[in-house]
Scaffold this active site. Structure first.
Site, PDB file in Angstrom:
ATOM      1  CB  SER A  16      -2.633  -5.740  -3.778  1.00  0.00           C
ATOM      2  OG  SER A  16      -2.844  -4.365  -3.591  1.00  0.00           O
ATOM      3  NE  ARG A  22      -4.643  -1.739  -1.053  1.00  0.00           N
ATOM      4  CZ  ARG A  22      -5.525  -1.905  -2.021  1.00  0.00           C
ATOM      5  NH1 ARG A  22      -6.724  -1.376  -1.928  1.00  0.00           N
ATOM      6  NH2 ARG A  22      -5.237  -2.603  -3.097  1.00  0.00           N
ATOM      7  CE1 TYR A  46      -8.962   1.205  -2.036  1.00  0.00           C
ATOM      8  CE2 TYR A  46      -8.167   2.490  -0.185  1.00  0.00           C
ATOM      9  CZ  TYR A  46      -8.363   1.270  -0.794  1.00  0.00           C
ATOM     10  OH  TYR A  46      -7.948   0.134  -0.173  1.00  0.00           O
ATOM     11  CG  ASP A  51      -2.797  -4.655  -0.281  1.00  0.00           C
ATOM     12  OD1 ASP A  51      -3.936  -5.153  -0.228  1.00  0.00           O
ATOM     13  OD2 ASP A  51      -2.565  -3.527  -0.735  1.00  0.00           O
ATOM     14  CD  GLN A  74       3.656  -2.031  -2.514  1.00  0.00           C
ATOM     15  OE1 GLN A  74       4.832  -2.377  -2.520  1.00  0.00           O
ATOM     16  NE2 GLN A  74       3.198  -1.068  -3.269  1.00  0.00           N
TER      17      GLN A  74
END
Ligand code: NAD
Length: 384
Positions: A137, A126, A234, A134, A131
């Site tokens: 997400s 991450r 996380y 991802d 991004q």
């Protein structure tokens, strides 16, 4: 380079790994694209749209996979005895298979033995550079939105305060448990619908994000929460003592809530129970719990994973497993773009073929097998 896209046969999956939009871009990269007929049926994408984008549409998986160098999937290809088609056996040796493969050590070994290079997109680090590829997400974002829409549908009163000549209907109280990607989108969506929103999380950064979206923070903070975030961003698994303290505050908020949206996850573990049986029993009849964590066991003790609606003491608990799959068109668009970005990032323009640079952090994080061997540390045999 032939790129193949199969129908999803596993677990009633409705999403697809390539759309006509991404097919065009793969052709521009120098690929030929083969897709299986009926691929996009549940995502509003017709065979004609794929053909118009330049794909060859074939009726069966074997023809689609014949000569393929890249195979795009949402879920892992079916293996022997797993369904009507043994997809794994049909994929040519040496091909690159990309999807959310959800592999364990045995599955990783199988990919290696079949000589397939497997990339599992849910393992992507991450980091900022990753991004735009991802998938966790992009899919969590839509799941968070969809959770609120389904809650609004299941709830037999309104979300916004409604002032009418016949009287006033108060705004719904919405409680969001877990404020990561899905939870933050759920907060924003519930607020847009006019709900009064509060939310809980254990990471200090999440508290600030909850407040910045205009929701109230519900939570218990102590020394443990200061260190509740791993270096990867996380949440850590919290201690039973902490969870008991958190339950006291959540219980008060849940008793006032009309809607509870559960999204809390802890990597590699069963989802934490944040709404226990006593809390569900104390909720108002007619209220709704939407459990986005159902796939990981659920945040609500009354959730039956895979069960659309379970009613307990008049409380409706929604336990679908595949939330992004319930908004298949948008989820497919974003997922397909994530895969396109991954492949264009690791693309050799001269050779018109993927070039997965072994030393790159993204590849180190997501590649499971290479040239007949398991390479991902999560799946290597343990040293004696
Ligand atoms: P996730 O799906 O693993 O978990 C969902 C949420 O549950 C998290 O916010 C977590 O803190 C929360 N949670 C866990 N235990 C809880 C408990 N007991 N009570 C309440 N909440 C609890 O998380 P995610 O949405 O995938 O996001 C994980 C992190 O990664 C976040 O910090 C996010 O901002 C970050 N992220 C970074 C990037 C990037 O590119 N930099 C991209 C996506 C996500």
């Amino acid at each position: 380079m032939r790129l193949a896209v199969l129908k999803e046969r596993r677990g009633g999956e409705t999403r697809v790994a390539a759309t006509p939009e991404t097919v065009k871009k793969f052709i521009a990269l120098g690929c030929t694209v083969a897709v299986e007929s009926g691929l996009g049926l549940h995502a509003g994408l017709t065979d004609a749209a794929y053909a118009e984008a330049g794909a060859d549409v074939f009726a069966d998986a074997a023809t689609v996979l014949s000569g393929a160098g890249i195979v795009l999937k949402v879920r892992a290809p079916l293996g022997t005895g797993e369904g009507e088609v043994d997809e794994l056996m049909l994929i040519p040796r040496g091909a690159l298979v990309i999807g959310t493969l959800g592999a364990d050590a045995a599955a990783a070994q199988r990919f290696a033995m079949l000589g397939l290079d497997a990339v599992s997109m849910e393992l992507l680090p991450r980091i900022t550079r990753a991004q735009s590829m991802d998938v966790l997400s992009s899919q969590a974002n839509l799941a968070g939105y969809r959770a609120v829409i389904e809650a609004a549908f299941a709830y037999d009163k309104g979300f916004p305060m409604l002032m009418t000549a016949a009287g006033t209907i108060p705004a719904a109280n919405v409680l969001v448990l877990g404020a990561g990607v899905a939870g933050l989108q759920a907060i924003a969506t519930a607020r847009r619908l006019g709900g009064r929103v509060s939310a809980s999380d254990v990471r200090p950064a999440a508290k600030e994000e909850i407040k910045s979206l205009g929701a109230a923070f519900v939570g218990y903070e102590d020394e443990e929460t200061k260190a509740a975030q791993t270096s990867g961003g996380y949440a850590k698994a919290m201690s039973p003592e902490y969870l008991a303290k958190q339950a006291e505050v959540v219980a008060v908020a849940a008793a006032k809530a009309d809607i509870v949206i559960c999204t809390a996850l802890v990597q590699g573990r069963r989802a934490p129970i944040l709404l226990n049986e006593a809390m569900v029993a104390a909720m108002k009849p007619g209220s709704v719990v939407v459990d986005l964590a159902a796939e990981a066991g659920g945040n609500c003790a009354a959730t039956v994973p895979g069960e659309a609606i379970t009613t307990v003491n008049g409380v409706k608990v929604l336990g679908y497993r595949n939330w992004p799959g319930r908004i298949a068109g948008a989820a497919s668009n974003l997922y397909a773009r994530n895969l396109l970005t991954f492949l264009t990032t690791f693309w050799d323009k001269e050779a018109k073929a993927p070039l997965l640079v072994e030393t790159d952090d993204i590849i180190k994080g997501a590649q499971i097998t290479r040239a007949g061997a398991v390479v991902h540390p999560n799946f290597l045999p343990k040293a004696a």
